[in-house]
Design a protein around this motif. Structure first.
Motif, PDB file in Angstrom:
ATOM      1  N   PRO A 160      -7.059   6.256   0.837  1.00  0.00           N
ATOM      2  CA  PRO A 160      -6.408   7.388   0.171  1.00  0.00           C
ATOM      3  C   PRO A 160      -6.555   8.699   0.933  1.00  0.00           C
ATOM      4  N   SER A 161      -7.577   8.827   1.757  1.00  0.00           N
ATOM      5  CA  SER A 161      -7.822  10.115   2.418  1.00  0.00           C
ATOM      6  C   SER A 161      -6.649  10.522   3.311  1.00  0.00           C
ATOM      7  N   LYS A 162      -5.945   9.493   3.781  1.00  0.00           N
ATOM      8  CA  LYS A 162      -4.803   9.711   4.656  1.00  0.00           C
ATOM      9  C   LYS A 162      -3.752  10.638   4.042  1.00  0.00           C
ATOM     10  N   TYR A 163      -3.595  10.558   2.720  1.00  0.00           N
ATOM     11  CA  TYR A 163      -2.517  11.310   2.069  1.00  0.00           C
ATOM     12  C   TYR A 163      -2.858  12.782   1.875  1.00  0.00           C
ATOM     13  N   GLY A 173      -1.488   6.919  -5.184  1.00  0.00           N
ATOM     14  CA  GLY A 173      -2.161   7.122  -3.906  1.00  0.00           C
ATOM     15  C   GLY A 173      -3.632   6.732  -3.908  1.00  0.00           C
ATOM     16  N   PRO A 174      -4.415   7.152  -4.920  1.00  0.00           N
ATOM     17  CA  PRO A 174      -5.845   6.822  -4.917  1.00  0.00           C
ATOM     18  C   PRO A 174      -6.115   5.321  -4.932  1.00  0.00           C
ATOM     19  N   LYS A 175      -5.130   4.506  -5.309  1.00  0.00           N
ATOM     20  CA  LYS A 175      -5.356   3.062  -5.388  1.00  0.00           C
ATOM     21  C   LYS A 175      -5.183   2.386  -4.037  1.00  0.00           C
ATOM     22  N   PHE A 179       3.840  11.001  -8.358  1.00  0.00           N
ATOM     23  CA  PHE A 179       3.739   9.573  -8.075  1.00  0.00           C
ATOM     24  C   PHE A 179       2.574   9.297  -7.115  1.00  0.00           C
ATOM     25  N   LEU A 180       2.466  10.134  -6.081  1.00  0.00           N
ATOM     26  CA  LEU A 180       1.369   9.953  -5.122  1.00  0.00           C
ATOM     27  C   LEU A 180       0.024  10.150  -5.820  1.00  0.00           C
TER      28      LEU A 180
END
Lengths: 180, 891
Positions: B478-481, B472-474, B467-468
């Motif tokens: 996103p770099s946080k993840y 996540g990229p949206k 899911f991430l």
């Protein structure tokens, strides 16, 4: 018992010790047909509730579609089970009645040893609270009174009054046996 | 403890296990048991063997020396034994379950006879124990004779307790003949002045009603008298018996309820019974409501002010369960339940929150007032209460409360049972769908779980990672993840590590700036101990471009990483097996996409389906998501843009015809695609070049742009052919289409399954198909209609009234309009309470062009059957509001 229709019904009353072993139990429903099923249920209920603090107020949980209301005192664990659509407060009143009656019967020494010594009273107590799933009485004082009204039969001839003494002797005897 | 999550969650699905955090031996044991049911049984078996089978553990000190087989010896010389030891031995039988069931029949009889001798004792306590044993032993009828005379004597004793108990024992062991003998005494006992005796007779009556109803029914008069008893319990038992005697006579029950609700019931238990009977009467007699007021509702409501909590709760619970309960009726019940929520008694809190949880499913709005009290229950010591509170909140929460709620759950997550965490994650997922705008805080929450929870539940971790990777990229940052995802590569098992590598690659592919950083990480993953993880890392390094520079990722690579895998696994497996290592590389595009039909010979052996060949049973995917994926995989349709809506399949053939065809309408902004799902139900035929010829002369604004034939349609193997139309952009263009199925038929030899070379061209007339306005409206619910309605404002409101003419019922009219508009009913307003004369229905949806639309429909019965309707529409665009009116006006 399913046959009781819309009448509030109790599936079982359990009195277990602090290790989950039976002190006295009474089942009113066919949900646990065999002794094994009953023991398994007791073990399961005990293990799911043992970590909770049910010492000041009665606690409640929902296990396998049964509502279980419970309360612990010293090394005794009191449980009342009903179906999951039962009014929780009615079941709680049964538990309270059972608990109060036992407290009175054991003269406030509510622990396992005292309970075993007076097992007859506790079994009678179970018999006076619920009959075949139907609530007979929920007032602890009245239940205890019914159990202890062991005054002599008015019809009894004088010669047999000595049985009172026999009863007392038996009680002492038993106590000694237990204490050995 | 958390390590056990994987084992536990699948098996304990039916219930929650509430545990504290501390880890003790007991717990280990318990979890081990949950792991597999068969081992549980084994364990319990062992547990039993450990303790003597004949005695409960408690009785051990007494029973040990006293095996079952000794019973006879011990008891036969009963008379001569000293009283003390008699008592002691009698105690062996004290425990009702064990001795009674375990003694064999012979022994039971022996014991029974021995025990009956105790009747000679005058001691009441002892006598009572004898009663107990007789009840447990339930002797057979020949043996009963022995005790009945004693019991009957007791039944007429002057001692009340003897009478009461003798009645209960006698009724338990009696049969029909004996019952007629004692009936006279029982009738007397019912009206006995001693309440214990009366109750004993009444309760016995309730039990006897199952076996000897005709006898018990004769006691009606006495029971009726007992209902008026001053003793609360007698009243309760009498009411229960009276109701059971009359339960099949509705009128009698109704009369009983009517007379008693006027207030002569004193006992709380009897009052609870009366409440149950009353709501039963309400359920069964909807018909005499003329004014819209529910009969007896006032009685239920007055019970909410009773002094006993159990009565208050019973009444509140029954009110919430009334059919089609209105919010006006609900309010007082919710108010008392809300008070219970802050009670000091756990049982009260539990009862209230459990009821409110149920209400929240049907009427989430009614429960929102309790949200604050509910939130404080999240930290309740009793985990059952906390569980119910949190799931209720997730149902009733509105968009604005999500953030706060998420914060609460975050605090909560660390000390709840593992399987419950999954429930929370799932609830959050549905929350995500309900409030798309809140995905940011929900995403944060999910990444927090990954970080803070040392969750070793592989399936959950891989799902979260997947899911991430997609979502996540949206996000804005996103770099946080990435750090959290990369941590998984260090901390988890191979499956999760592989999944984390894929997620990293997705970030690299979707966010070009991150690519160099992702590359560094992927290079490290190449040294993993697991083959799959290394392979994936290498594969992704190569697909993403190798040199790690900031370049735009190919569309192909993105398709590879994010696209769905559309090759049937079975086909791929077969192809791979057939592939022989050679110069020519394996080509995945050569793998057939169609699911092969089973050879004809096998088919015949299989059992014939009951209703012919259902298209839907083994048809193509049907959820919106899979439709979208499927359409995207067809290059011609991919350029149509985003799919707006797919209709439910519309059947174009009658059931049981040669060819079964249904159609799904896919609506795009500028196009409409008809997906014809065809099934050939003739084993002797193979259809080729199947196509649907669509005549759009009655759909002037549509023009056909392409048609995609189905190459081959073997027997019982559904296939699809498509026809696409262009239509005016963003408009809800409607029209009617007629369809003809065209194909080439080839004869098939049923024994070999071989088709003949030459075929014949043929046609098959299908039913007409319409594109209606409802196809352009998406069903999208709102959680708080009133808020949404106010927020939308009256700027683009359009209100008008319509006469719907004579209708079967109000409910039928409401349904018709809902189906016509194709919108989502809100707050359960699609349900019309039986016999109501008016109804308001709230609908919400999204019109093509992503315009939110809210509709308030007020229906009223005008005359006997005529239905009138007021339609109020609010939307962000007045032309859309007008369009909705047009749909209704023309429908």
């Amino acid at each position: 018992m399913a046959s009781n229709g819309m009448c509030p019904s109790v599936k079982n009353i359990l009195l277990l010790d602090s290790e989950g072993k039976r002190v006295a139990v009474k089942y009113y429903s066919d949900d646990w047909p065999t002794n094994n099923a009953k023991l398994a249920f007791e073990k399961f209920v005990f293990s799911k509730t043992v970590k909770t603090n049910a010492r000041t107020e009665a606690e409640v949980t929902l296990l396998e579609n049964n509502i279980i209301i419970y309360k612990f005192v010293q090394d005794l664990h009191f449980f009342v089970t009903g179906g999951d659509d039962e009014n929780e407060l009615i079941l709680a009143s049964v538990l309270q009645g059972f608990f109060d009656a036992v407290t009175l019967l054991l003269r406030s020494n509510v622990d396992k040893r005292e309970a075993l010594e007076n097992l007859d009273l506790i079994l009678l107590c179970l018999d006076e609270i619920v009959d075949g799933g139907i609530i007979l009485e929920t007032n602890g004082a009245l239940i205890a009174e019914k159990v202890t009204s062991s005054s002599l039969d008015a019809d009894a001839p004088l010669s047999e009054q000595t049985l009172t003494q026999a009863w007392a002797t038996a009680r002492d005897h038993l106590t000694r046996t237990l204490l050995k | 403890m958390i390590a056990k999550l994987g084992n536990l969650c699948g098996l304990n699905a039916g219930f929650f296990v509430f545990r504290r955090n501390s880890e003790e031996e007991e717990e280990e044991e318990e979890e081990e048991e949950s792991r597999c049911s068969s081992s549980t049984t084994r364990r319990q078996g062992k547990y039993l063997e450990d303790s003597p089978p004949s005695a409960p553990p408690m009785a051990q000190p007494l029973v040990k020396k006293d095996d079952d087989h000794d019973d006879e010896a011990e008891y036969s010389p009963f008379m001569g034994i000293e009283k003390g030891s008699v008592l002691q031995e009698a105690r062996v039988f004290n425990d009702p379950q064990l001795d009674a069931r375990r003694c064999s029949q012979v022994e039971a009889t022996e014991v029974f006879f021995a025990v009956t001798k105790l009747f000679q004792s005058r001691d009441l306590g002892l006598r009572r124990m004898v009663y107990l044993i007789i009840k447990e032993l339930s002797p057979s009828s020949d043996e009963v004779i022995i005790v009945t005379s004693s019991l009957m004597k007791d039944m007429n004793s002057k001692t009340d307790m003897y009478r009461a108990n003798a009645i209960r024992v006698l009724c338990r062991i009696t049969d029909g003949t004996l019952l007629t003998q004692i009936e006279r005494y029982l009738k007397q006992a019912i009206v006995d002045k001693n309440p214990v005796v009366a109750s004993a007779a009444l309760v016995s009556g309730i039990h006897l009603l199952q076996t000897n109803p005709e006898i018990v029914k004769r006691w009606s008069n006495e029971v009726q008298e007992a209902v008026q008893s001053r003793s609360p319990l007698v009243q309760f038992h009498a009411l229960a018996l009276l109701h059971q005697i009359r339960q099949n006579d509705r009128l009698a029950v109704s009369k009983l309820v009517t007379s008693l609700t006027r207030g002569s019931v004193r006992s709380p238990l009897a009052q609870c019974l009366l409440i149950r009977y009353t709501s039963q009467v309400i359920r069964e007699s909807g018909n005499n409501t003329q004014s819209g007021d529910r009969p007896f509702y006032d009685f239920l409501e007055s019970c909410l002010r009773h002094k006993s909590e159990m009565v208050i709760f019973e009444a509140a619970r029954e009110i919430t369960e009334l059919n089609g309960v209105t919010s006006r009726e609900l309010t007082p019940a919710i108010t008392v339940l809300q008070l219970f929520l802050s009670s000091s008694k756990p049982v009260l809190r539990f009862a209230a929150v459990r009821t409110l949880n149920k209400v929240a499913m049907k009427h989430p709005m009614a429960v929102t007032n309790c949200n604050i009290d509910m939130e404080s229950l999240i930290s309740d010591q009793n985990r059952s209460i906390a569980t119910l509170a949190i799931t209720t909140l997730l149902k009733t929460g509105n968009e604005s409360s999500v953030d706060r709620l998420m914060k609460q759950i975050t605090n909560f997550m660390s000390d709840i049972a593992d399987e419950f965490k999954i429930v929370v994650v799932e609830a959050i997922r549905s929350l995500c769908l309900k409030f798309p705008l809140k995905y940011r805080s929900l995403m944060n929450f999910l990444s927090n779980i990954l970080r803070e929870e040392d969750c070793e539940f592989t399936y959950l971790s891989t799902q979260i990672l997947h899911f991430l990777g997609v979502e996540g990229p949206k996000t804005s940052d996103p770099s946080k993840y990435i750090r959290y995802i990369y941590n998984r590569v260090h901390l988890e098992n191979a499956t999760v590590r592989a999944s984390a590598v894929s997620t990293l690659a997705k970030f690299g592919a979707a966010v070009d700036e991150l690519k160099p950083r992702i590359f560094v990480l992927l290079r490290r993953c190449v040294f993993d101990s697991d083959d799959e993880v290394r392979d994936r890392a290498t594969l992704y390094q190569n697909t993403l471009g190798g040199d790690g520079s900031v370049v735009e990722t190919d569309k192909d690579v993105k398709d590879f990483l994010f696209g769905s895998f559309d090759v049937p696994l079975v086909n791929l497996e077969t192809s791979l097996k057939n592939y022989e290592p050679s110069e020519e590389p394996f080509d995945i595009n050569a793998v057939p996409r169609e699911v092969k039909s089973v050879p004809l010979a096998d088919k015949k052996a299989a059992t014939k389906k009951p209703t012919g060949l259902g298209v839907s049973s083994n048809g193509p995917p049907s959820t919106a998501d899979s439709y979208e994926r499927m359409l995207l995989s067809i290059p011609e349709f991919a350029k149509f843009g985003k799919l707006f809506k797919s209709s439910a399949p519309v059947e174009l053939t009658e059931a049981e015809t040669e060819y079964a065809v249904n159609v799904v309408k896919h609506i795009f902004d500028k196009h409409v695609v008809f997906q014809y799902n065809c099934t050939n139900t003739i084993p002797e035929q193979l259809l080729e070049d199947v196509i649907v010829i669509v005549d759009a002369s009655e759909a002037e604004e549509f023009s056909e742009v392409l048609s995609k034939p189905l190459r081959s349609l073997p027997y019982d193997s559904p296939g699809q052919t498509f026809v696409a139309f262009e239509k005016p952009e963003g408009l809800a263009t409607v029209g009617k289409f007629s369809n003809i199925l065209k194909f080439i038929v080839k004869e098939v030899d049923p024994s070999t399954g071989e088709a003949e070379e030459d075929g014949v061209e043929d046609e098959y007339q299908l039913e007409d198909l319409e594109v209606v306005a409802g196809d352009y409206i998406l069903k999208v619910g709102v959680s708080n209609f009133r808020n949404a309605w106010e927020t939308m404002g009256a700027d683009c409101e359009r209100v008008d009234e319509y006469g719907l003419g004579p209708r079967e019922s109000l409910a039928e009219a409401v349904n018709t309009v809902i189906n016509l508009l194709g919108m989502q009913p809100c707050e359960g307003t699609e349900v019309v309470p039986p016999n109501s004369r008016s109804h308001t229905c709230l609908l919400s949806g999204v019109y093509i062009g992503n315009v939110k639309v809210l509709v308030r429909l007020s229906f009223g019965l005008d005359g006997p059957k005529d239905v009138a309707m007021k339609l109020a529409v609010r939307s962000e665009d007045e032309s859309v509001s007008d369009a909705i009116h047009e749909i209704v006006a023309s429908g």
